[in-house]
Write a protein that holds these residues in place. Sequence first.
Motif, short mmCIF file in Angstrom:
data_model
loop_
_atom_site.label_atom_id
_atom_site.label_comp_id
_atom_site.label_asym_id
_atom_site.label_seq_id
_atom_site.Cartn_x
_atom_site.Cartn_y
_atom_site.Cartn_z
N PRO A 38 -14.85 -8.44 15.57
CA PRO A 38 -16.23 -8.02 15.86
C PRO A 38 -16.81 -7.19 14.71
N LYS A 39 -18.12 -7.31 14.51
CA LYS A 39 -18.78 -6.57 13.43
C LYS A 39 -18.90 -5.09 13.78
N ASP A 40 -18.92 -4.27 12.75
CA ASP A 40 -19.14 -2.82 12.87
C ASP A 40 -18.22 -2.15 13.89
N THR A 41 -17.02 -2.68 14.03
CA THR A 41 -16.05 -2.15 15.00
C THR A 41 -14.72 -1.94 14.30
N PRO A 42 -14.08 -0.79 14.45
CA PRO A 42 -12.78 -0.58 13.82
C PRO A 42 -11.72 -1.55 14.37
N VAL A 43 -11.09 -2.28 13.45
CA VAL A 43 -10.06 -3.24 13.81
C VAL A 43 -8.84 -2.98 12.92
N LYS A 44 -7.69 -2.98 13.52
CA LYS A 44 -6.45 -2.79 12.75
C LYS A 44 -5.99 -4.15 12.24
N LEU A 45 -5.97 -4.31 10.90
CA LEU A 45 -5.43 -5.52 10.26
C LEU A 45 -4.00 -5.23 9.87
N THR A 46 -3.08 -6.08 10.33
CA THR A 46 -1.67 -5.91 10.02
C THR A 46 -1.19 -7.13 9.26
N LEU A 47 -0.57 -6.90 8.12
CA LEU A 47 0.03 -7.99 7.35
C LEU A 47 1.51 -8.03 7.67
N ASN A 48 1.98 -9.20 8.05
CA ASN A 48 3.39 -9.40 8.38
C ASN A 48 3.94 -10.48 7.46
N ASN A 49 4.78 -10.08 6.52
CA ASN A 49 5.41 -11.04 5.62
C ASN A 49 6.60 -11.66 6.33
N THR A 50 6.41 -12.87 6.85
CA THR A 50 7.51 -13.54 7.54
C THR A 50 8.45 -14.24 6.56
N LYS A 51 7.92 -14.61 5.39
CA LYS A 51 8.76 -15.19 4.35
C LYS A 51 8.10 -14.94 3.01
N GLY A 52 8.78 -14.20 2.15
CA GLY A 52 8.25 -13.92 0.83
C GLY A 52 7.60 -12.56 0.74
N ALA A 53 7.09 -12.26 -0.45
CA ALA A 53 6.40 -11.00 -0.71
C ALA A 53 4.93 -11.32 -0.95
N HIS A 54 4.07 -10.84 -0.03
CA HIS A 54 2.65 -11.17 -0.11
C HIS A 54 1.81 -9.93 0.14
N GLY A 55 0.55 -10.05 -0.20
CA GLY A 55 -0.44 -9.04 0.10
C GLY A 55 -1.72 -9.77 0.45
N ILE A 56 -2.69 -9.05 0.99
CA ILE A 56 -3.98 -9.68 1.23
C ILE A 56 -5.07 -8.81 0.61
N GLU A 57 -6.11 -9.49 0.15
CA GLU A 57 -7.31 -8.81 -0.27
C GLU A 57 -8.48 -9.55 0.35
N ILE A 58 -9.49 -8.79 0.73
CA ILE A 58 -10.68 -9.38 1.32
C ILE A 58 -11.76 -9.34 0.26
N GLU A 59 -12.18 -10.52 -0.18
CA GLU A 59 -13.15 -10.60 -1.26
C GLU A 59 -14.47 -9.97 -0.86
N GLY A 60 -15.06 -9.25 -1.80
CA GLY A 60 -16.33 -8.58 -1.57
C GLY A 60 -16.18 -7.23 -0.91
N GLN A 61 -14.96 -6.87 -0.56
CA GLN A 61 -14.68 -5.58 0.06
C GLN A 61 -13.56 -4.92 -0.75
N ASP A 62 -13.46 -3.63 -0.66
CA ASP A 62 -12.39 -2.93 -1.37
C ASP A 62 -11.22 -2.74 -0.41
N ILE A 63 -10.70 -3.87 0.07
CA ILE A 63 -9.61 -3.84 1.04
C ILE A 63 -8.45 -4.65 0.50
N GLU A 64 -7.30 -4.00 0.39
CA GLU A 64 -6.08 -4.68 -0.03
C GLU A 64 -4.92 -4.09 0.76
N ILE A 65 -4.13 -4.97 1.34
CA ILE A 65 -2.95 -4.56 2.09
C ILE A 65 -1.76 -5.29 1.47
#
Length: 131
Positions: free
Chosen positions: A67-94
């Motif tokens: 949902p927009k304008d609502t705090p949401v917990k994003l959790t990255l779960n590496n089930t295989k390998g070493a990964h990260g996520i970034e959301i383009e256009g935002q300063d978000i990297e996990i």
Amino acid sequence: MHKKIALLLTLTALALALAACGGNNDNNAEPSGSAGASSPAAETAASQEIVINATTWEFDKAEYAIPKDTPVKLTLNNTKGAHGIEIEGQDIEIRGNKSEVVTLPAGTYEIRCSIMCGTGHKQMVSKLVVS
């Protein structure tokens, strides 16, 4: 003789490429980015949690919705390998098996793997729909 050396070099390169995405679930990975990051009190205020499972060169879903304008917990779960996520256009990297509470305006965002994980790294893309 040259064929044996070429074969050895090819096998070594293949092993290194596969190892780049191999089972490194480092729970002590670097901390995530700061935009949308909140204090522990804000994590309890998140309206929902979205878990993004990352495996060898893919996320578990092609599209995630929050949902927009609502705090949401994003959790990255590496089930295989070493990964990260970034959301383009935002300063978000996990990175690693971490979480971050984010609040985003309406829109469609691209989620990309932020850690070079091998030959399929560029195809490791998903959508985040915020409405």
